[in-house]
Every structure is written in structure tokens, then in C-alpha cells.
Design an enzyme around this catalytic site. Structure first.
Site, PDB file in Angstrom:
ATOM      1  N   GLY A   1      46.037 -17.969   0.273  1.00  0.00           N
ATOM      2  CA  GLY A   1      47.228 -17.321   0.840  1.00  0.00           C
ATOM      3  C   GLY A   1      46.885 -15.891   1.191  1.00  0.00           C
ATOM      4  N   GLY A   2      45.857 -15.739   2.057  1.00  0.00           N
ATOM      5  CA  GLY A   2      45.343 -14.394   2.355  1.00  0.00           C
ATOM      6  C   GLY A   2      45.541 -13.967   3.794  1.00  0.00           C
TER       7      GLY A   2
ATOM      8  N   SER B   1      48.669 -13.278   5.212  1.00  0.00           N
ATOM      9  CA  SER B   1      49.985 -12.673   5.445  1.00  0.00           C
ATOM     10  C   SER B   1      50.401 -11.866   4.219  1.00  0.00           C
ATOM     11  CB  SER B   1      51.018 -13.795   5.694  1.00  0.00           C
ATOM     12  OG  SER B   1      52.326 -13.268   5.833  1.00  0.00           O
ATOM     13  N   GLY B   2      51.261 -10.895   4.417  1.00  0.00           N
ATOM     14  CA  GLY B   2      51.936 -10.190   3.323  1.00  0.00           C
ATOM     15  C   GLY B   2      50.986  -9.643   2.248  1.00  0.00           C
ATOM     16  N   ILE B   3      51.335  -9.911   1.002  1.00  0.00           N
ATOM     17  CA  ILE B   3      50.601  -9.367  -0.140  1.00  0.00           C
ATOM     18  C   ILE B   3      49.136  -9.828  -0.136  1.00  0.00           C
ATOM     19  CG2 ILE B   3      50.448  -9.414  -2.669  1.00  0.00           C
ATOM     20  CD1 ILE B   3      53.580  -9.882  -2.630  1.00  0.00           C
ATOM     21  N   GLY B   4      48.910 -11.113   0.144  1.00  0.00           N
ATOM     22  CA  GLY B   4      47.555 -11.664   0.106  1.00  0.00           C
ATOM     23  C   GLY B   4      46.650 -11.030   1.151  1.00  0.00           C
TER      24      GLY B   4
ATOM     25  N   SER C   1      56.279 -14.108 -10.202  1.00  0.00           N
ATOM     26  CA  SER C   1      57.476 -13.482  -9.615  1.00  0.00           C
ATOM     27  C   SER C   1      58.416 -13.045 -10.725  1.00  0.00           C
ATOM     28  CB  SER C   1      58.211 -14.473  -8.717  1.00  0.00           C
ATOM     29  OG  SER C   1      59.458 -13.929  -8.319  1.00  0.00           O
TER      30      SER C   1
ATOM     31  N   TYR D   1      62.816 -22.079  -7.036  1.00  0.00           N
ATOM     32  CA  TYR D   1      61.681 -21.137  -7.004  1.00  0.00           C
ATOM     33  C   TYR D   1      61.390 -20.608  -8.403  1.00  0.00           C
ATOM     34  CZ  TYR D   1      59.167 -16.837  -5.535  1.00  0.00           C
ATOM     35  OH  TYR D   1      58.251 -15.826  -5.369  1.00  0.00           O
TER      36      TYR D   1
HETATM   37  N1  LIG Z   1      57.935 -10.870  -1.135  1.00  0.00           N
HETATM   38  C1  LIG Z   1      58.531 -10.898  -2.318  1.00  0.00           C
HETATM   39  O1  LIG Z   1      59.600 -10.302  -2.509  1.00  0.00           O
HETATM   40  C2  LIG Z   1      57.912 -11.644  -3.463  1.00  0.00           C
HETATM   41  C3  LIG Z   1      58.453 -11.470  -4.739  1.00  0.00           C
HETATM   42  C4  LIG Z   1      57.894 -12.155  -5.807  1.00  0.00           C
HETATM   43  C5  LIG Z   1      56.808 -12.988  -5.595  1.00  0.00           C
HETATM   44  N2  LIG Z   1      56.309 -13.153  -4.342  1.00  0.00           N
HETATM   45  C6  LIG Z   1      55.172 -14.055  -4.187  1.00  0.00           C
HETATM   46  O2  LIG Z   1      54.121 -13.372  -3.526  1.00  0.00           O
HETATM   47  C7  LIG Z   1      53.267 -14.319  -2.895  1.00  0.00           C
HETATM   48  C8  LIG Z   1      52.931 -13.860  -1.510  1.00  0.00           C
HETATM   49  O3  LIG Z   1      54.116 -13.837  -0.746  1.00  0.00           O
HETATM   50  P1  LIG Z   1      54.430 -12.727   0.338  1.00  0.00           P
HETATM   51  O4  LIG Z   1      55.661 -12.024  -0.108  1.00  0.00           O
HETATM   52  O5  LIG Z   1      53.231 -11.941   0.696  1.00  0.00           O
HETATM   53  O6  LIG Z   1      54.908 -13.655   1.560  1.00  0.00           O
HETATM   54  P2  LIG Z   1      54.175 -14.240   2.852  1.00  0.00           P
HETATM   55  O7  LIG Z   1      53.821 -13.124   3.778  1.00  0.00           O
HETATM   56  O8  LIG Z   1      55.078 -15.308   3.309  1.00  0.00           O
HETATM   57  O9  LIG Z   1      52.810 -14.848   2.292  1.00  0.00           O
HETATM   58  C9  LIG Z   1      52.731 -16.111   1.705  1.00  0.00           C
HETATM   59  C10 LIG Z   1      51.284 -16.539   1.778  1.00  0.00           C
HETATM   60  O10 LIG Z   1      51.156 -17.829   1.170  1.00  0.00           O
HETATM   61  C11 LIG Z   1      50.559 -18.714   2.110  1.00  0.00           C
HETATM   62  N3  LIG Z   1      51.017 -20.066   1.907  1.00  0.00           N
HETATM   63  C12 LIG Z   1      52.289 -20.504   1.788  1.00  0.00           C
HETATM   64  N4  LIG Z   1      52.308 -21.838   1.625  1.00  0.00           N
HETATM   65  C13 LIG Z   1      51.016 -22.238   1.632  1.00  0.00           C
HETATM   66  C14 LIG Z   1      50.374 -23.498   1.513  1.00  0.00           C
HETATM   67  N5  LIG Z   1      51.072 -24.626   1.361  1.00  0.00           N
HETATM   68  N6  LIG Z   1      49.019 -23.531   1.563  1.00  0.00           N
HETATM   69  C15 LIG Z   1      48.291 -22.411   1.729  1.00  0.00           C
HETATM   70  N7  LIG Z   1      48.851 -21.188   1.864  1.00  0.00           N
HETATM   71  C16 LIG Z   1      50.189 -21.118   1.825  1.00  0.00           C
HETATM   72  C17 LIG Z   1      50.976 -18.181   3.458  1.00  0.00           C
HETATM   73  O11 LIG Z   1      50.168 -18.694   4.493  1.00  0.00           O
HETATM   74  P3  LIG Z   1      50.860 -19.081   5.923  1.00  0.00           P
HETATM   75  O12 LIG Z   1      51.436 -17.785   6.433  1.00  0.00           O
HETATM   76  O13 LIG Z   1      49.745 -19.594   6.738  1.00  0.00           O
HETATM   77  O14 LIG Z   1      51.925 -20.096   5.601  1.00  0.00           O
HETATM   78  C18 LIG Z   1      50.806 -16.690   3.207  1.00  0.00           C
HETATM   79  O15 LIG Z   1      49.456 -16.316   3.288  1.00  0.00           O
HETATM   80  C19 LIG Z   1      53.991 -15.670  -2.991  1.00  0.00           C
HETATM   81  O16 LIG Z   1      53.442 -16.428  -4.040  1.00  0.00           O
HETATM   82  C20 LIG Z   1      55.423 -15.277  -3.316  1.00  0.00           C
HETATM   83  O17 LIG Z   1      56.100 -16.276  -4.014  1.00  0.00           O
HETATM   84  C21 LIG Z   1      56.822 -12.498  -3.279  1.00  0.00           C
END
Ligand SMILES: NC(=O)c1ccc[n+]([C@@H]2O[C@H](COP(=O)([O-])OP(=O)(O)OC[C@H]3O[C@@H](n4cnc5c(N)ncnc54)[C@H](OP(=O)(O)O)[C@@H]3O)[C@@H](O)[C@H]2O)c1
Length: 249
Positions: A12-13, A15-18, A135, A148
Site C-alpha cells: 500500500g505504497g 497513495s497517502g501515508i504509504g 487505527s 472497520y
Molecule cells: N487517513 C486516515 O484518517 C487514517 C486513519 C487511521 C488509519 N488509516 C490507515 O492508514 C492506511 C493508509 O491509508 P491512507 O489514509 O494513506 O489512505 P489511501 O491514500 O487510501 O491509501 C491506502 C493504500 O492502501 C492500498 N490498498 C487498499 N486496498 C488494497 C488492496 N486490496 N491491496 C493492496 N493495496 C491496497 C491503496 O492502494 P490503491 O490506491 O491502489 O487502492 C493505498 O496505497 C490504511 O490502512 C488506513 O486504514 C488511515
């Protein structure tokens, strides 16, 4: 340069945090391998990160993750840092939760992450480390967040157990638990309009002691700390990156 010549796999690298973490690992000397589902953002990530390799791979599919691990093994022989970050969101109150939505979220956020560790640990050795994105949802009740929250709570506890199992092998496992972070995830909630997302953001900011949303960098800095030798005596830990929401809220 805490990661000079380290081999880092970010699941998950793209987009976003990754993506932010992948960039920061590379800027500290790591050779980064990253995964995601969306080929265009994988390509963009790889183009923007020196020496990076990208794989289109669904974390819900353990065999696909095994193929990624094999590719990393062929290229570099090992993984020094595994960052399990892939995850999806989605809100629904109890009466509206569907079995499909539950299974989808749990296949990615819980089962996929667990089997990713199982597959990757085969090529990890003494001194390597694992960081997992949990989370605050696993630590506080928010209406509509049951699906979730249950997946992330399961992930949190599973990783604690695996930290204990792997400690004798010299492999550290830690969880970083973000609060509300301004990433594309917020806009991916099925059934929520942009106005509803804006309202949700306002509500979240009002509740955060630091009175702001987190940025990807806030979380990525904590991830790099836990992954690095700076955290050499830390395993099984959970680090909240939430502006004080859980501990002071
Ligand atoms: N943002 C928040 O407020 C928040 C708060 C608490 C925890 N988190 C956690 O932080 C993590 C990163 O989220 P983010 O906020 O950076 O959001 P994000 O930008 O939506 O990033 C999510 C990442 O996970 C990947 N992903 C999702 N489903 C996948 C799958 N089935 N197989 C492989 N990769 C997959 C996405 O790839 P694609 O783009 O290709 O789908 C993307 O790289 C997640 O685990 C989320 O639950 C986020």
C-alpha cells in the site's frame, strides 16, 4: 540515512501515508519495493522514487503477496523493513452493514495484512522490523465504524501476538495508529459526498486536542522511527499519531 542499503517493502505504497513513507524511506537510503492496486499511481510512485520497484497486487490475495515477496527475494534476497499499510475505509451503522462490505474490509484490513506478514517473514532475519498501520478506530467507539474498527482491532491484537512469536528471531513488530489524517482515504468512503466529507473533517478537527487534521508526514515519521534502529528496544508497541485524540480526548 537510517535506511542506507536497507530493503524496504511497503504494502500500500502508492497513495497517502504509504506513498509518503516510501519516499521518506528512499530519501534515507533505502531501496524501496511498493505495492498497490491502481497501476497509474503505482507507476507515478515508482517514477518519483529513486531505485523503487512497483507491483500491482491485491493484499486480500495471499498468493499475490507471495509472488511479490518472491520478486523482492529474486531482486534483493531479503526484506529489512516490512511496512504493512494497505487498508480501506467505509462507514455503515449496524443495521446497514452488508456481509459483502464486512468481508471485503476484513479481507484487506485484517486477513490480507496477517498473511502478508506470514509470507514476507520467510525472507526477514535478525535485526529486521515490521510496522503495521492500525487505527485509532480500534481504540475508541465511533458510530458507523463497526466494520472497520473490528478489522483494525483484530489486526492490532494479531500483531501483538506475532511480535511475541518473532521476538526470539530478532524481528520487531510494532503498530502505528493514526487518527484523522488528510489522505485520499477520506474521499473513498462509499456513499459519502464531498460535502459530507467536509462536515466529517470539521467534526473530527473539533474533537482533536491539537485542532488540526494530521498529515501523511506526521504518520510516516512515526513509521520510520519504529522501523529504524532508533527503536531497537521497542517491539509489540502501539504508537498513536492522532494529535492527542485517544490519550487526551
Ligand atoms: N487517513 C486516515 O484518517 C487514517 C486513519 C487511521 C488509519 N488509516 C490507515 O492508514 C492506511 C493508509 O491509508 P491512507 O489514509 O494513506 O489512505 P489511501 O491514500 O487510501 O491509501 C491506502 C493504500 O492502501 C492500498 N490498498 C487498499 N486496498 C488494497 C488492496 N486490496 N491491496 C493492496 N493495496 C491496497 C491503496 O492502494 P490503491 O490506491 O491502489 O487502492 C493505498 O496505497 C490504511 O490502512 C488506513 O486504514 C488511515
Amino acid at each position: 540515512m537510517r535506511f542506507d542499503n536497507k530493503i524496504v517493502l511497503v504494502l500500500g505504497g502508492n497513495s497517502g501515508i504509504g506513498l509518503t513513507a516510501a519516499r521518506m524511506f528512499a530519501s534515507e537510503g533505502a531501496k524501496v519495493h511498493l505495492t498497490g492496486r491502481d497501476q497509474s499511481t503505482i507507476d507515478a510512485a515508482v517514477a518519483s522514487i529513486a531505485r523503487a520497484t512497483g507491483y500491482r497486487s491485491d493484499i486480500a490475495d495471499a498468493a499475490a503477496t507471495e509472488a511479490v515477496v518472491q520478486a523482492v527475494e529474486e531482486a534483493d534476497g531479503r526484506i529489512d523493513v516490512l511496512y504493512i499499510n494497505a487498508g480501506v475505509g467505509g462507514f455503515a451503522p449496524l443495521r446497514e452493514i452488508t456481509e459483502d462490505a464486512w468481508d471485503h474490509t476484513h479481507a484487506i484490513n485484517l486477513k490480507g495484512c496477517v498473511f502478508a506478514l506470514q509470507k514476507a517473514v520467510r525472507i526477514m532475519g535478525k535485526g529486521s522490523s515490521v510496522v503495521v498501520t492500525g487505527s485509532i478506530g480500534a481504540h475508541g467507539a465511533l458510530e458507523g465504524n463497526g466494520t472497520y474498527a473490528a478489522a483494525k482491532a483484530g489486526l492490532f491484537m494479531a500483531m501483538k501476538v506475532f511480535a511475541k512469536e518473532l521476538v526470539t528471531e530478532g524481528i520487531r513488530v510494532n503498530v502505528v495508529s493514526p487518527g484523522p489524517i488528510d489522505t485520499p482515504l477520506l474521499y473513498r468512503n462509499p456513499g459519502m459526498s464531498d460535502d459530507q466529507v467536509a462536515g466529517l473533517k470539521e467534526m473530527m478537527i473539533a474533537n482533536i486536542p491539537m485542532k488540526r487534521m494530521g498529515e501523511s508526514e506526521d504518520v510516516a515519521k512515526a513509521v520510520l522511527f519504529l522501523a529504524s534502529d532508533d527503536a531497537s528496544f521497542i517491539t509489540g508497541a502501539n504508537l498513536f499519531v492522532d494529535g492527542g485524540l485517544i490519550e487526551l480526548g
